[in-house]
Design a protein around this motif. Structure first.
Motif, PDB file in Angstrom:
ATOM      1  N   ALA A  47       0.826  -1.208   0.000  1.00 44.69           N
ATOM      2  CA  ALA A  47       0.000   0.000   0.000  1.00 44.69           C
ATOM      3  C   ALA A  47       0.859   1.257   0.000  1.00 44.69           C
ATOM      4  N   SER A  48       1.997   1.215   0.660  1.00 46.57           N
ATOM      5  CA  SER A  48       2.868   2.392   0.669  1.00 46.57           C
ATOM      6  C   SER A  48       3.422   2.668  -0.726  1.00 46.57           C
ATOM      7  N   GLY A  49       3.545   1.638  -1.538  1.00 45.17           N
ATOM      8  CA  GLY A  49       3.995   1.814  -2.919  1.00 45.17           C
ATOM      9  C   GLY A  49       3.016   2.631  -3.735  1.00 45.17           C
ATOM     10  N   ILE A  50       1.744   2.527  -3.411  1.00 40.27           N
ATOM     11  CA  ILE A  50       0.737   3.328  -4.104  1.00 40.27           C
ATOM     12  C   ILE A  50       0.964   4.800  -3.805  1.00 40.27           C
ATOM     13  N   GLY A  51       1.253   5.100  -2.535  1.00 43.84           N
ATOM     14  CA  GLY A  51       1.533   6.485  -2.160  1.00 43.84           C
ATOM     15  C   GLY A  51       2.765   7.022  -2.866  1.00 43.84           C
ATOM     16  N   ARG A  52       3.805   6.207  -2.951  1.00 40.36           N
ATOM     17  CA  ARG A  52       5.015   6.638  -3.662  1.00 40.36           C
ATOM     18  C   ARG A  52       4.726   6.850  -5.144  1.00 40.36           C
ATOM     19  N   ALA A  53       3.907   5.994  -5.723  1.00 39.15           N
ATOM     20  CA  ALA A  53       3.555   6.160  -7.141  1.00 39.15           C
ATOM     21  C   ALA A  53       2.754   7.447  -7.356  1.00 39.15           C
ATOM     22  N   LEU A  54       1.867   7.762  -6.430  1.00 37.51           N
ATOM     23  CA  LEU A  54       1.099   9.002  -6.541  1.00 37.51           C
ATOM     24  C   LEU A  54       2.019  10.219  -6.431  1.00 37.51           C
ATOM     25  N   ARG A  55       2.975  10.186  -5.499  1.00 39.12           N
ATOM     26  CA  ARG A  55       3.913  11.300  -5.361  1.00 39.12           C
ATOM     27  C   ARG A  55       4.784  11.442  -6.606  1.00 39.12           C
ATOM     28  N   ALA A  56       5.209  10.329  -7.186  1.00 38.44           N
ATOM     29  CA  ALA A  56       6.006  10.379  -8.417  1.00 38.44           C
ATOM     30  C   ALA A  56       5.186  10.956  -9.567  1.00 38.44           C
ATOM     31  N   SER A  57       3.926  10.585  -9.626  1.00 37.25           N
ATOM     32  CA  SER A  57       3.037  11.117 -10.655  1.00 37.25           C
ATOM     33  C   SER A  57       2.844  12.621 -10.480  1.00 37.25           C
ATOM     34  N   ASP A  58       2.685  13.065  -9.235  1.00 37.50           N
ATOM     35  CA  ASP A  58       2.536  14.490  -8.961  1.00 37.50           C
ATOM     36  C   ASP A  58       3.787  15.259  -9.371  1.00 37.50           C
TER      37      ASP A  58
END
Length: 74
Positions: A47-58
């Motif tokens: 689940a933390s990987g989803i947060g990192r992916a969202l931050r990378a997308s931002d």
């Protein structure tokens, strides 16, 4: 990086296979982005990987907007 994306992809596939309860309203009030943000806070593996992916997308979106703004001012 690939491992994070693979885990995130597996999470989304698993989440899509769970049937949602039928509600009186047929429209969903949360965007996919909001759902992903909520999922990133869950105590699930990956689940933390989803947060990192969202931050990378931002970050990528911000860089693209910055580059676009540079080209707009002659």
């Amino acid at each position: 990086m690939h491992r994070v994306l693979a885990v995130a992809g597996l999470f989304f596939v698993a989440a899509c296979s769970i049937p949602e309860p039928q509600l009186a309203v047929d429209r969903d009030t949360l965007t996919q982005r909001q759902k992903d943000s909520i999922a990133s806070t869950l105590p699930l593996p990956g689940a933390s990987g989803i947060g990192r992916a969202l931050r990378a997308s931002d970050a990528a979106k911000a860089r693209a907007e910055h580059h676009d703004a540079l080209g707009a001012n002659p």
